[in-house]
Design an enzyme around this catalytic site. Structure first.
Site, mmCIF file in Angstrom:
data_model
loop_
_atom_site.group_PDB
_atom_site.id
_atom_site.type_symbol
_atom_site.label_atom_id
_atom_site.label_comp_id
_atom_site.label_asym_id
_atom_site.label_seq_id
_atom_site.Cartn_x
_atom_site.Cartn_y
_atom_site.Cartn_z
ATOM 1 N N THR A 113 0.840 -0.969 0.172
ATOM 2 C CA THR A 113 -0.082 -0.205 0.141
ATOM 3 C C THR A 113 0.887 1.377 0.171
ATOM 4 O OG1 THR A 113 -1.442 1.210 1.361
ATOM 5 C CG2 THR A 113 -0.160 -0.290 2.569
ATOM 6 N N ASP A 114 0.194 2.336 -0.364
ATOM 7 C CA ASP A 114 0.844 3.680 -0.538
ATOM 8 C C ASP A 114 1.014 4.197 0.930
ATOM 9 O OD1 ASP A 114 -1.568 4.497 -0.224
ATOM 10 O OD2 ASP A 114 -1.699 5.971 -1.776
ATOM 11 N N TYR A 124 -1.736 -0.290 11.261
ATOM 12 C CA TYR A 124 -1.756 -0.999 9.931
ATOM 13 C C TYR A 124 -0.564 -0.591 8.981
ATOM 14 C CZ TYR A 124 -3.277 -1.356 4.987
ATOM 15 O OH TYR A 124 -3.207 -1.500 3.604
#
Length: 349
Positions: free
Chosen positions: A145-146, A170
């Site tokens: 993810t970015d 996360y």
């Protein structure tokens, strides 16, 4: 098992019953007849076999329910199907849940990634830099993810060289898993690639995510919750555009490299909510009282999320330059397809 399936190379896809994985599997098997997919998913809250109804009876597809932390199960699957590749989607991914209960994120995203990675290494390799004969092209593709890059100001883009600066449990767990994958390339010479994507949207997304939540709340006449002032910006990527990018990175990406995949469509959260409401006003007007009322009246600002990153935006020029990828959907066309899909699903409930 027919001849086509028995002669196909087996690929392990983890978390394939989730949002992106369940879009990717039908796409991948339709594009590549030489592969068989073994989908390992724990069917937690984020995964559902309803997402893969079109795969029932497919000769080159098998679903296995299980946890990526279960090394014994993974070792069995690698030996049983002679795995020649892994595309690793499985992850806990909801930021709010990582704030209230971070422990499962550490367990799944870090320990789980390590387990899949290590089982693959031991099955494919004799030792550092030494592949078993016939396994030289076996590849591990890690989906990330970015959010590992942290938060941007009003300008600038995340590139593959942006230092990691995760701001939530996360994103910290995903950053850790990215670094584990990197270490297996530099330490063992394992054939790995990582792709970091921007916010995905489209069919089959879990109801808790922003766009499905807006649609669901609007249609039920409930307040549509928007964090803070609604000015948080995300780069939005239509899920099938992401699937094509993953396919390219898996097959043609350079070993040991990272590739950012972004839609190039920056939108504020408030803009997303207003746009969806305007589409719903046209496609499913709220005229229960005899007079149409815009769903925009339901937009409600709520307290901001702790550690809420202000802006994400991806520079996808590397995957475009090296692999020829570009997004087919602009945000407006993708959003309309998404709203249409959810309206169809909700009308059938």
């Amino acid at each position: 098992m027919n001849d086509t399936a028995s002669n196909a190379a087996s690929i392990l896809i983890t978390g394939g019953a989730g949002f992106i994985g369940s879009n990717f599997i039908p796409y991948f098997l339709a594009e590549h007849t030489g592969y068989r997919v073994i989908n390992l998913d724990n069917l937690s809250y984020a995964g559902s076999l309803d997402n893969l109804q079109e795969m029932e009876g497919h000769p080159r597809y098998r679903f296995v329910r299980g946890d990526i932390i279960n090394r014994e199960l993974l070792e069995f699957l690698f030996a049983e199907y002679d795995m020649r590749g892994v595309i690793h989607f499985a992850a806990e991914s909801h930021v709010d849940n990582s704030i209230s209960g971070p422990d499962v994120f550490i367990k799944t995203n870090i320990e789980g990634t390590f387990t899949v990675l290590d089982v693959a290494r031991r099955y494919w390799m004799e030792g550092p830099g030494q592949f078993k004969p016939g396994y030289e092209k076996s590849r591990f593709h890690h989906i990330s993810t970015d959010e590992v890059y942290g938060s941007l100001g009003e300008s600038g883009l995340f590139t593959e060289e942006t230092p990691y600066a995760p701001n939530s449990p996360y994103s910290a767990s995903k950053a850790s898993s990215d670094l584990l994958v990197r270490s297996y390339y530099h330490t063992y010479g394992m054939n790995v690639v990582t792709s970091n994507c921007s916010n995905n949207y489209g069919p089959k997304q879990h109801a808790e995510k922003l766009i499905p939540t807006i649609i669901r709340k609007a249609l039920s006449g409930q307040p549509i919750p928007i964090y803070g002032d609604g000015r948080n910006v995300r780069d939005w990527l239509y899920v099938l555009d992401h699937c094509r990018g993953i396919d390219l990175v898996f097959h043609r990406g350079k070993s040991g490299e990272n590739y950012n995949i972004g839609g190039g469509h920056e939108r504020e959260n408030l803009h997303i909510a207003v746009s969806i409401c305007e589409l719903l006003d046209q496609m499913a007007p709220d005229d229960a009282d005899g007079t149409p009322a815009s769903y925009k009246r339901l937009i409600t600002f709520v307290g901001d999320r702790p550690g809420h990153d202000r802006r994400y935006a991806i520079d996808a020029s590397k995957i475009t330059r090296e692999l020829g990828w570009q997004a087919d959907e602009d945000f407006e066309s993708g959003l309309q397809k998404t709203v249409e899909w959810y309206l169809e699903q909700l009308s059938g409930e």
